[in-house]
Design an enzyme around this catalytic site. Structure first.
Site, PDB file in Angstrom:
ATOM      1  N   ARG A  25      54.212  42.747  31.400  1.00 61.68           N
ATOM      2  CA  ARG A  25      52.947  43.271  30.860  1.00 61.68           C
ATOM      3  C   ARG A  25      51.870  43.425  31.922  1.00 61.68           C
ATOM      4  NH1 ARG A  25      52.181  42.686  25.028  1.00 61.68           N
ATOM      5  NH2 ARG A  25      54.127  43.530  24.257  1.00 61.68           N
ATOM      6  N   ARG A  29      46.169  45.472  28.369  1.00 67.30           N
ATOM      7  CA  ARG A  29      44.763  45.487  27.959  1.00 67.30           C
ATOM      8  C   ARG A  29      43.825  44.668  28.827  1.00 67.30           C
ATOM      9  NH1 ARG A  29      46.225  44.576  21.725  1.00 67.30           N
ATOM     10  NH2 ARG A  29      47.960  43.613  22.835  1.00 67.30           N
ATOM     11  N   ARG A  38      43.503  53.847  26.428  1.00 70.31           N
ATOM     12  CA  ARG A  38      43.802  53.451  25.068  1.00 70.31           C
ATOM     13  C   ARG A  38      42.952  54.205  24.051  1.00 70.31           C
ATOM     14  NH1 ARG A  38      43.119  48.475  22.279  1.00 70.31           N
ATOM     15  NH2 ARG A  38      45.131  48.060  21.301  1.00 70.31           N
ATOM     16  N   ASP A  74      58.175  50.619  25.230  1.00 65.43           N
ATOM     17  CA  ASP A  74      58.295  49.447  24.363  1.00 65.43           C
ATOM     18  C   ASP A  74      59.729  49.283  23.877  1.00 65.43           C
ATOM     19  OD1 ASP A  74      56.279  47.455  23.002  1.00 65.43           O
ATOM     20  OD2 ASP A  74      57.853  47.874  21.541  1.00 65.43           O
ATOM     21  N   TYR A 150      62.795  42.651  14.620  1.00 69.17           N
ATOM     22  CA  TYR A 150      61.665  43.505  14.208  1.00 69.17           C
ATOM     23  C   TYR A 150      62.115  44.533  13.170  1.00 69.17           C
ATOM     24  CZ  TYR A 150      58.868  41.392  17.870  1.00 69.17           C
ATOM     25  OH  TYR A 150      58.179  40.494  18.630  1.00 69.17           O
TER      26      TYR A 150
HETATM   27  O1  CP3 Z   1      55.706  44.799  30.768  1.00 73.15           O
HETATM   28  C1  CP3 Z   1      55.190  45.931  30.851  1.00 73.15           C
HETATM   29  O2  CP3 Z   1      54.082  46.128  31.396  1.00 73.15           O
HETATM   30  C2  CP3 Z   1      55.995  47.117  30.352  1.00 73.15           C
HETATM   31  C3  CP3 Z   1      55.785  47.587  29.030  1.00 73.15           C
HETATM   32  C4  CP3 Z   1      56.194  46.722  27.842  1.00 73.15           C
HETATM   33  C5  CP3 Z   1      55.457  46.713  26.641  1.00 73.15           C
HETATM   34  N1  CP3 Z   1      56.153  45.970  25.729  1.00 73.15           N
HETATM   35  C6  CP3 Z   1      54.176  47.400  26.424  1.00 73.15           C
HETATM   36  C7  CP3 Z   1      53.356  47.037  25.269  1.00 73.15           C
HETATM   37  C8  CP3 Z   1      57.328  45.924  27.652  1.00 73.15           C
HETATM   38  C9  CP3 Z   1      58.423  45.552  28.637  1.00 73.15           C
HETATM   39  C10 CP3 Z   1      57.291  45.464  26.298  1.00 73.15           C
HETATM   40  C11 CP3 Z   1      58.338  44.616  25.704  1.00 73.15           C
HETATM   41  C12 CP3 Z   1      58.190  44.154  24.321  1.00 73.15           C
HETATM   42  N2  CP3 Z   1      57.639  44.814  23.262  1.00 73.15           N
HETATM   43  C13 CP3 Z   1      58.717  42.928  23.850  1.00 73.15           C
HETATM   44  C14 CP3 Z   1      59.517  41.933  24.661  1.00 73.15           C
HETATM   45  C15 CP3 Z   1      58.659  41.092  25.522  1.00 73.15           C
HETATM   46  C16 CP3 Z   1      57.782  40.121  24.780  1.00 73.15           C
HETATM   47  O3  CP3 Z   1      56.569  40.315  24.829  1.00 73.15           O
HETATM   48  O4  CP3 Z   1      58.328  39.177  24.186  1.00 73.15           O
HETATM   49  C17 CP3 Z   1      58.417  42.841  22.478  1.00 73.15           C
HETATM   50  C18 CP3 Z   1      58.771  41.695  21.551  1.00 73.15           C
HETATM   51  C19 CP3 Z   1      57.737  44.056  22.110  1.00 73.15           C
HETATM   52  C20 CP3 Z   1      57.267  44.454  20.759  1.00 73.15           C
HETATM   53  C21 CP3 Z   1      55.801  44.629  20.742  1.00 73.15           C
HETATM   54  N3  CP3 Z   1      55.115  45.666  21.339  1.00 73.15           N
HETATM   55  C22 CP3 Z   1      54.841  43.786  20.130  1.00 73.15           C
HETATM   56  C23 CP3 Z   1      55.167  42.500  19.372  1.00 73.15           C
HETATM   57  C24 CP3 Z   1      53.586  44.347  20.375  1.00 73.15           C
HETATM   58  C25 CP3 Z   1      52.254  43.881  19.854  1.00 73.15           C
HETATM   59  C26 CP3 Z   1      51.712  42.753  20.659  1.00 73.15           C
HETATM   60  C27 CP3 Z   1      50.411  43.124  21.276  1.00 73.15           C
HETATM   61  O5  CP3 Z   1      50.161  42.644  22.409  1.00 73.15           O
HETATM   62  O6  CP3 Z   1      49.624  43.842  20.650  1.00 73.15           O
HETATM   63  C28 CP3 Z   1      53.771  45.504  21.177  1.00 73.15           C
HETATM   64  C29 CP3 Z   1      52.729  46.405  21.695  1.00 73.15           C
HETATM   65  C30 CP3 Z   1      52.684  46.606  23.167  1.00 73.15           C
HETATM   66  N4  CP3 Z   1      53.772  46.854  23.977  1.00 73.15           N
HETATM   67  C31 CP3 Z   1      51.509  46.629  23.976  1.00 73.15           C
HETATM   68  C32 CP3 Z   1      51.923  46.897  25.289  1.00 73.15           C
HETATM   69  C33 CP3 Z   1      51.059  47.070  26.508  1.00 73.15           C
HETATM   70  C34 CP3 Z   1      50.087  46.448  23.464  1.00 73.15           C
HETATM   71  C35 CP3 Z   1      49.710  47.690  22.697  1.00 73.15           C
HETATM   72  C36 CP3 Z   1      48.369  48.276  22.997  1.00 73.15           C
HETATM   73  O7  CP3 Z   1      48.025  48.535  24.148  1.00 73.15           O
HETATM   74  O8  CP3 Z   1      47.703  48.540  22.008  1.00 73.15           O
END
Ligand code: CP3
Length: 342
Positions: A25, A29, A38, A74, A150
């Site tokens: 990540r 944000r 965003r 994602d 999920y």
């Molecule tokens: O790591 C990186 O920078 C690469 C991009 C990446 C994202 N998600 C971007 C993202 C990666 C590798 C993921 C993996 C991911 N996504 C996982 C496995 C890793 C972990 O965190 O356990 C999981 C479970 C997801 C599913 C997911 N996507 C969730 C549960 C959420 C919401 C959580 C949140 O922080 O809001 C997301 C959204 C998400 N994926 C965001 C980002 C940057 C935030 C969304 C936003 O910017 O509004």
């Protein structure tokens, strides 16, 4: 030609010093330039528009010169690409239409996968041209188990009760879903490699919920099949596995799946894990994201402790989970400087 990218060298088993660094990540944000993007488009649109996905991937590279650039995307793109509805809601995370019956499963169409994910590969192709020459480009997917959580739950959960219930009460249906996910995750990752990803990572955020027998069947075995498939087509491409909260099962995970690099969560005790896991497997991790958020002298000490504990062994510095959105960006700069300043 000998490999010169530090991260790729470490992924191939070399003890590079100082260790290469990137963060889960790292595009997120906590960065003001990320928040500015965003406002322009919703999360799915950002993932599926190559211009935006490329820009977001590059943001942390410009600021911190990370050794690895992980594609902005994602793990839930896979079910979405097969037709499951998906949206992201502020404060609630992902929301999907739950899959809990034969009928629900039949609504998924794997034939759409490659076409629907074409923009992801386009973003990777552009990144191969835009990244600094020393930066390694990483693709990724969720593990079949974590993605199934999920898909069945319809979003995030503490215990993924519906998933665990379906697994135990209707194993035939659950196995059919796992087969679908295993096959298509392998296919999608091969596509990412063909588009320019130099290594790929499998995120298994929730495998740690399972008791050992279920962990073997639904985490280790599908991962082994995916690794085998990728190796058949791309024998040189390193694969990182992240069995988060896997506890003592991570050793079996590392040796039985065939991955090259084991990504460790925050609770993994490095000296013990380093002894348990064979030397040819690179370790990645495992600074607590909370320590990064808090900063100060403790951040510097912890970062050095982790780095120095694994000196002499192939190691990639990273967090034990993703950067938290409240993290001050200057703490990330301090971290990267600390790791590189030996
Ligand atoms: O790591 C990186 O920078 C690469 C991009 C990446 C994202 N998600 C971007 C993202 C990666 C590798 C993921 C993996 C991911 N996504 C996982 C496995 C890793 C972990 O965190 O356990 C999981 C479970 C997801 C599913 C997911 N996507 C969730 C549960 C959420 C919401 C959580 C949140 O922080 O809001 C997301 C959204 C998400 N994926 C965001 C980002 C940057 C935030 C969304 C936003 O910017 O509004």
């Amino acid at each position: 030609m000998a490999e010169t990218k530090p991260l790729l060298r470490a992924l191939r088993g070399e003890a590079v010093w100082p260790p290469p660094v990137w963060l889960m990540r790292q595009a997120g944000r906590y960065l003001p330039e990320f928040r500015a993007q965003r406002e322009k488009a919703d999360f799915l649109t950002r993932c599926m528009t190559p211009d935006i996905a490329v820009e977001l991937t590059l943001q942390p590279i410009r600021r911190y010169h990370m050794d690895g650039a992980i594609l902005f995307s994602d793990i839930l793109i896979l079910p979405w690409a097969m037709g499951q509805s998906l949206r992201f809601e502020e404060g609630r995370g992902p929301i999907l239409s739950p899959i809990r019956s034969e009928h629900d499963l039949q609504m998924l169409d794997e034939d759409r996968l490659m076409e629907a994910t074409a923009p992801v590969r386009e973003a990777l192709r552009r990144l191969t041209k835009e990244l600094p020459k020393e930066t390694t480009l990483l693709g990724f997917a969720g593990s079949p188990f974590t993605v199934s959580c999920y898909m069945i739950e319809g979003g995030g959960s503490r215990d993924f009760m519906h998933t665990r219930q379906l697994m135990q009460k209707n194993p035939a249906l659950y196995d059919a879903l796992m087969d679908l996910l295993t096959r298509n995750t392998a296919k999608m990752l091969c596509g990412q490699i063909e588009a320019g990803a130099e290594a790929v990572m499998l995120f298994d955020s929730w495998g740690g919920l399972l008791p050992p027998e279920e962990f073997r069947r639904y985490v280790i075995e599908p991962t082994r099949i995916i690794v085998e498939h990728i190796r058949k087509h791309h024998p040189e491409t390193p694969i990182i596995g992240f069995p988060r909260l896997g506890g003592v099962m991570v050793e079996e995970y590392a040796t039985k799946t065939g991955i090259n690099t084991l990504a460790l969560d925050t609770v993994a005790d490095l000296p013990k894990i380093a002894k348990m896991v064979p030397e040819h497997i690179t370790l990645q991790g495992n600074l607590d994201p909370m320590t990064l958020l808090n900063g100060g002298e403790r951040l510097v000490q912890e970062a050095k402790r982790i780095r120095d504990t694994l000196k002499g062994r192939a190691h990639i510095f990273n967090l034990g989970h993703g950067v938290m959105k409240q993290t001050p960006p200057e703490h990330v700069a301090t971290l990267v400087e600390t790791i590189r300043n030996v």
